[in-house]
Design a protein around this motif. Structure first.
Motif, PDB file in Angstrom:
ATOM      1  N   ALA A  52      25.693  27.295   4.975  1.00  0.00           N
ATOM      2  CA  ALA A  52      25.253  26.071   5.283  1.00  0.00           C
ATOM      3  C   ALA A  52      24.585  25.161   4.046  1.00  0.00           C
ATOM      4  N   GLY A  53      24.107  25.943   3.081  1.00  0.00           N
ATOM      5  CA  GLY A  53      23.722  25.317   1.682  1.00  0.00           C
ATOM      6  C   GLY A  53      22.319  26.132   1.290  1.00  0.00           C
ATOM      7  N   MET A  54      21.779  27.339   1.766  1.00  0.00           N
ATOM      8  CA  MET A  54      20.611  27.910   1.165  1.00  0.00           C
ATOM      9  C   MET A  54      21.279  28.863   0.093  1.00  0.00           C
ATOM     10  N   SER A  55      20.404  28.434  -1.068  1.00  0.00           N
ATOM     11  CA  SER A  55      20.630  29.035  -2.470  1.00  0.00           C
ATOM     12  C   SER A  55      19.682  29.888  -2.922  1.00  0.00           C
ATOM     13  N   VAL A  56      18.268  29.910  -2.160  1.00  0.00           N
ATOM     14  CA  VAL A  56      17.042  30.770  -2.479  1.00  0.00           C
ATOM     15  C   VAL A  56      16.618  31.343  -1.160  1.00  0.00           C
ATOM     16  N   ALA A  57      16.607  32.557  -1.190  1.00  0.00           N
ATOM     17  CA  ALA A  57      15.812  33.323   0.113  1.00  0.00           C
ATOM     18  C   ALA A  57      14.396  33.613  -0.204  1.00  0.00           C
ATOM     19  N   ARG A  58      13.522  33.014   0.800  1.00  0.00           N
ATOM     20  CA  ARG A  58      11.939  33.487   0.408  1.00  0.00           C
ATOM     21  C   ARG A  58      11.496  34.542   1.321  1.00  0.00           C
ATOM     22  N   PHE A  59      10.769  35.431   0.824  1.00  0.00           N
ATOM     23  CA  PHE A  59      10.365  36.364   1.646  1.00  0.00           C
ATOM     24  C   PHE A  59       8.688  36.159   1.523  1.00  0.00           C
ATOM     25  N   ASP A  60       8.145  35.752   3.039  1.00  0.00           N
ATOM     26  CA  ASP A  60       6.743  35.533   2.862  1.00  0.00           C
ATOM     27  C   ASP A  60       5.884  36.911   3.389  1.00  0.00           C
ATOM     28  N   PHE A  61       5.165  37.293   2.343  1.00  0.00           N
ATOM     29  CA  PHE A  61       4.306  38.443   2.789  1.00  0.00           C
ATOM     30  C   PHE A  61       3.289  38.136   3.173  1.00  0.00           C
ATOM     31  N   SER A  62       2.879  36.862   3.686  1.00  0.00           N
ATOM     32  CA  SER A  62       1.725  36.454   4.671  1.00  0.00           C
ATOM     33  C   SER A  62       1.818  37.263   5.874  1.00  0.00           C
ATOM     34  N   TRP A  63       2.904  37.753   6.196  1.00  0.00           N
ATOM     35  CA  TRP A  63       3.287  38.351   7.649  1.00  0.00           C
ATOM     36  C   TRP A  63       4.349  39.486   7.330  1.00  0.00           C
ATOM     37  N   GLY A  64       4.206  40.362   8.065  1.00  0.00           N
ATOM     38  CA  GLY A  64       5.508  41.302   8.161  1.00  0.00           C
ATOM     39  C   GLY A  64       5.412  42.363   7.052  1.00  0.00           C
ATOM     40  N   ASP A  65       5.774  43.767   7.272  1.00  0.00           N
ATOM     41  CA  ASP A  65       5.722  44.747   6.484  1.00  0.00           C
ATOM     42  C   ASP A  65       6.770  44.778   5.497  1.00  0.00           C
ATOM     43  N   ALA A  66       6.481  45.799   4.387  1.00  0.00           N
ATOM     44  CA  ALA A  66       7.521  45.875   3.374  1.00  0.00           C
ATOM     45  C   ALA A  66       8.925  46.205   4.117  1.00  0.00           C
ATOM     46  N   ASP A  67       8.866  47.062   4.968  1.00  0.00           N
ATOM     47  CA  ASP A  67      10.055  47.660   5.798  1.00  0.00           C
ATOM     48  C   ASP A  67      10.974  46.847   6.247  1.00  0.00           C
ATOM     49  N   PHE A  68      10.378  45.804   7.154  1.00  0.00           N
ATOM     50  CA  PHE A  68      10.946  44.508   7.560  1.00  0.00           C
ATOM     51  C   PHE A  68      11.477  43.807   6.646  1.00  0.00           C
ATOM     52  N   HIS A  69      10.880  43.306   5.434  1.00  0.00           N
ATOM     53  CA  HIS A  69      11.353  42.481   4.477  1.00  0.00           C
ATOM     54  C   HIS A  69      12.688  43.229   3.783  1.00  0.00           C
ATOM     55  N   GLN A  70      12.518  44.604   3.623  1.00  0.00           N
ATOM     56  CA  GLN A  70      13.539  45.196   2.693  1.00  0.00           C
ATOM     57  C   GLN A  70      14.898  45.281   3.690  1.00  0.00           C
ATOM     58  N   GLU A  71      14.538  45.380   4.857  1.00  0.00           N
ATOM     59  CA  GLU A  71      15.911  45.496   5.877  1.00  0.00           C
ATOM     60  C   GLU A  71      16.518  44.013   5.798  1.00  0.00           C
ATOM     61  N   THR A  72      15.712  43.103   5.604  1.00  0.00           N
ATOM     62  CA  THR A  72      16.170  41.448   5.585  1.00  0.00           C
ATOM     63  C   THR A  72      16.940  41.333   4.234  1.00  0.00           C
ATOM     64  N   LEU A  73      16.454  41.953   3.132  1.00  0.00           N
ATOM     65  CA  LEU A  73      17.102  41.712   1.857  1.00  0.00           C
ATOM     66  C   LEU A  73      18.217  42.489   1.765  1.00  0.00           C
ATOM     67  N   GLU A  74      18.327  43.762   2.381  1.00  0.00           N
ATOM     68  CA  GLU A  74      19.706  44.419   2.441  1.00  0.00           C
ATOM     69  C   GLU A  74      20.961  43.730   3.223  1.00  0.00           C
ATOM     70  N   ASN A  75      20.125  43.066   4.306  1.00  0.00           N
ATOM     71  CA  ASN A  75      21.197  42.207   5.099  1.00  0.00           C
ATOM     72  C   ASN A  75      21.533  40.872   4.260  1.00  0.00           C
ATOM     73  N   LEU A  76      20.664  40.328   3.312  1.00  0.00           N
ATOM     74  CA  LEU A  76      20.936  39.366   2.479  1.00  0.00           C
ATOM     75  C   LEU A  76      22.127  39.709   1.501  1.00  0.00           C
ATOM     76  N   LYS A  77      21.895  40.942   1.073  1.00  0.00           N
ATOM     77  CA  LYS A  77      23.023  41.334   0.088  1.00  0.00           C
ATOM     78  C   LYS A  77      24.342  41.523   0.533  1.00  0.00           C
ATOM     79  N   MET A  78      24.347  42.002   1.865  1.00  0.00           N
ATOM     80  CA  MET A  78      25.531  42.127   2.506  1.00  0.00           C
ATOM     81  C   MET A  78      26.279  40.752   2.837  1.00  0.00           C
ATOM     82  N   ALA A  79      25.424  39.604   3.191  1.00  0.00           N
ATOM     83  CA  ALA A  79      25.661  38.349   3.488  1.00  0.00           C
ATOM     84  C   ALA A  79      26.290  37.801   1.953  1.00  0.00           C
ATOM     85  N   VAL A  80      25.596  37.903   1.050  1.00  0.00           N
ATOM     86  CA  VAL A  80      26.149  37.590  -0.202  1.00  0.00           C
ATOM     87  C   VAL A  80      27.477  38.155  -0.619  1.00  0.00           C
TER      88      VAL A  80
END
Length: 526
Positions: A52-80
């Motif tokens: 759809a046009g997203m070119s930068v993925a933002r990970f907001d550490f105001s909430w959520g723990d590192a494990d959640f954000h890491q899982e999301t990032l691994e999913n981003l790598k697969m999507a890329v």
């Protein structure tokens, strides 16, 4: 008002308004930053966000723990890998953010004209008359009559989920307030903002440092969004901290969120790699009628400095609705006309019901706004602002843009190692896309050899009009005629595959040949 002062091409044909938008490989020159979270963590959803046009993925550490954000990032790598679309990674710090501590996470109803105590005693339970907070110094920072805002992150501005308070008394470490608006606090995270009051907490907190030194280092982040940047020294200290961690290539984006940051804006811009105009918090710290003035002034300064400017909080209503309001759609377009490089979506993609649709509609609005952007006026203003004598590289960049506009080129191709030349070309806002061919360089830390280039390619994904491709490292940026022709063919094939160029189109090329910088125009054959 004299129309020459408007960055808008005139006249606009009324008939063109009714013409359907044509789908393109690059939906817009303006980039879109998407915040990934609960509603946008799945691989399939992220893949659709990229398409759809997203070119930068933002990970907001105001909430959520590192494990959640890491899982999301691994999913981003697969999507890329699935979409074959490059995406940069942005870590957004929590910063000196004050929060309500509601351990039970039960909804709390606050009634207008009632009394409410804010206390640093986090052992107490949150009720309609008492809210524990995560900061013990609030009583020292405020006085009777000060205004405090509590809202759901990111601030929705919806008066049923956010509340205005007026300080009536300071009692030891507790702050007693009068509730000005009725509201129900019904989510796990509520942020406290004290209007135009300095909170004595470091901009880069200990928690931020821990996140950067673990999650940030592990994932070699492209951008660090420094929340609540207030002074240029905040940037210098953060850059020093990143260097010690080996993240010297990570770019720092200063997030301007309060009056203190506005007061030191010029110094901050001089030190930062880019600016995020955080309108959610600014809308609390500034009178509403002043926010647009800062936006226009800040974006102009960023444009003239050749540094990316990112605007936040544009289609808040799409958190719960499929379409933006008319005012929001106009706001996105005006951000583009003001000179924004990128639009940052927060709650819309983080916890919103329509993350993909939010990215898609923002991209379409940006595309339409870019069609009426007055490039000629902008170019003249930029050249005048830069003045003479220009630097060698700036002269080449501005000449490449002027040549491309004069010959109606389909695309500008720029060969670069550091990305600086391509960013300078983008500074002059050409009407056509700029393909930034990043040539990797061989580097060593005396222990091992590595190729640079991936960082530079991804970091151009936040700059308006820049579309990177990473070249074969066997082709240096300064090369012989034969290797230049070889890599140019690869770039042109990429342009053809993406629908940017076709037979008989003209293309402007900017490259180094030996010690000389060269701008040349070619016409494609059948």
């Amino acid at each position: 008002m004299n129309s020459s002062h408007l960055l808008l091409e005139e006249p606009i044909r009324m008939a063109s308004i009714l013409e359907p938008s044509k789908p393109t490989f690059f939906p817009a020159m303006t980039k879109i930053v998407g915040t990934l979270g609960q509603k946008s963590q799945a691989v399939d959803t992220i893949a659709r966000c990229l398409k759809a046009g997203m070119s930068v993925a933002r990970f907001d550490f105001s909430w959520g723990d590192a494990d959640f954000h890491q899982e999301t990032l691994e999913n981003l790598k697969m999507a890329v890998k699935i979409t074959k679309k490059l995406c940069a990674v942005m870590l957004d710090t929590g910063g000196p953010e004050l929060q309500v501590v509601n351990k039970t996470q039960r909804p709390i109803t606050l009634e207008a004209d009632s009394s409410l105590v804010l206390t640093p005693d986090q052992s107490r339970e949150a009720t309609s008359n008492l809210l524990p907070i995560n900061f013990s110094g609030l009583s020292k920072a405020v006085k009777k009559g000060d205004t405090i805002f509590i809202g759901q992150y990111l601030f929705t501005g919806n008066e049923t989920t956010s509340v205005w308070l007026e300080v009536t008394q300071v009692d030891g470490e507790d702050v007693v307030c009068l509730v000005k608006t009725s509201a129900t606090l019904a989510a796990s995270l509520y942020v406290i903002h004290v209007s135009q009051i300095r909170i004595d907490v470091p901009t880069l907190t200990d928690k931020d440092k821990e996140v950067i030194s673990t999650w940030g280092v592990r994932n070699n982040i492209d951008f660090l969004s420094l929340s609540y940047t207030r002074h240029a020294e905040d940037i210098r200290q953060t850059r020093e901290f990143l260097k010690k961690l080996g993240l010297d290539q990570t770019q720092i984006l200063a997030k301007i969120e309060n009056v203190e940051g506005i007061n030191h804006f010029d110094e901050i811009l001089g030190e930062a790699d880019g600016i995020i105009v955080s309108r959610g918090n600014l809308g609390i710290d500034l009178p509403p009628e002043k926010v647009f003035l800062f936006q226009k002034a800040a974006l102009f300064k960023c444009n003239m400095a050749g540094k990316p400017a990112i605007v936040t909080r544009v289609v808040d209503s799409m958190t719960d609705n499929l379409r933006p309001t008319r005012a929001e759609a106009t706001d996105v377009a005006n951000a583009v006309l003001d000179g924004s490089d990128a639009i940052l979506l927060g709650a819309e993609t983080l916890r919103g019901l329509y993350p993909v649709e939010s990215i898609s509609i923002v991209g379409k609005i940006c595309f339409e706004a870019e069609k009426v952007f007055n490039h000629d006026l902008y170019y003249k203003k930029t050249v005048k602002y830069v003045g003479e004598p220009m630097s060698h590289l700036e002269s080449i960049a501005s000449s490449a843009v002027r040549a491309a506009i004069k010959v109606k080129a389909s695309v500008i191709i720029c060969f670069t190692s550091s990305g600086r030349a391509a960013r300078l070309i983008a500074k002059y806002r050409p009407t056509m896309p700029v393909i930034s061919v990043v040539i990797p360089r061989l580097k060593t830390n005396q222990l091992r050899w590595t190729f640079s280039g991936a960082f530079e390619a991804r970091q151009s994904l936040i700059v308006r009009g820049l579309f990177p491709m990473l070249a074969d490292p066997r082709h240096p940026a300064e090369s012989t005629s034969a290797t230049n022709e070889s890599i140019l063919k690869v770039a042109l094939d990429y342009g053809k595959a993406s629908g940017l160029v076709k037979a008989h189109d003209r293309v402007v090329i900017c490259q180094k040949v030996g010690d000389a910088s060269v701008v040349k125009i070619i016409e494609l054959e059948d």
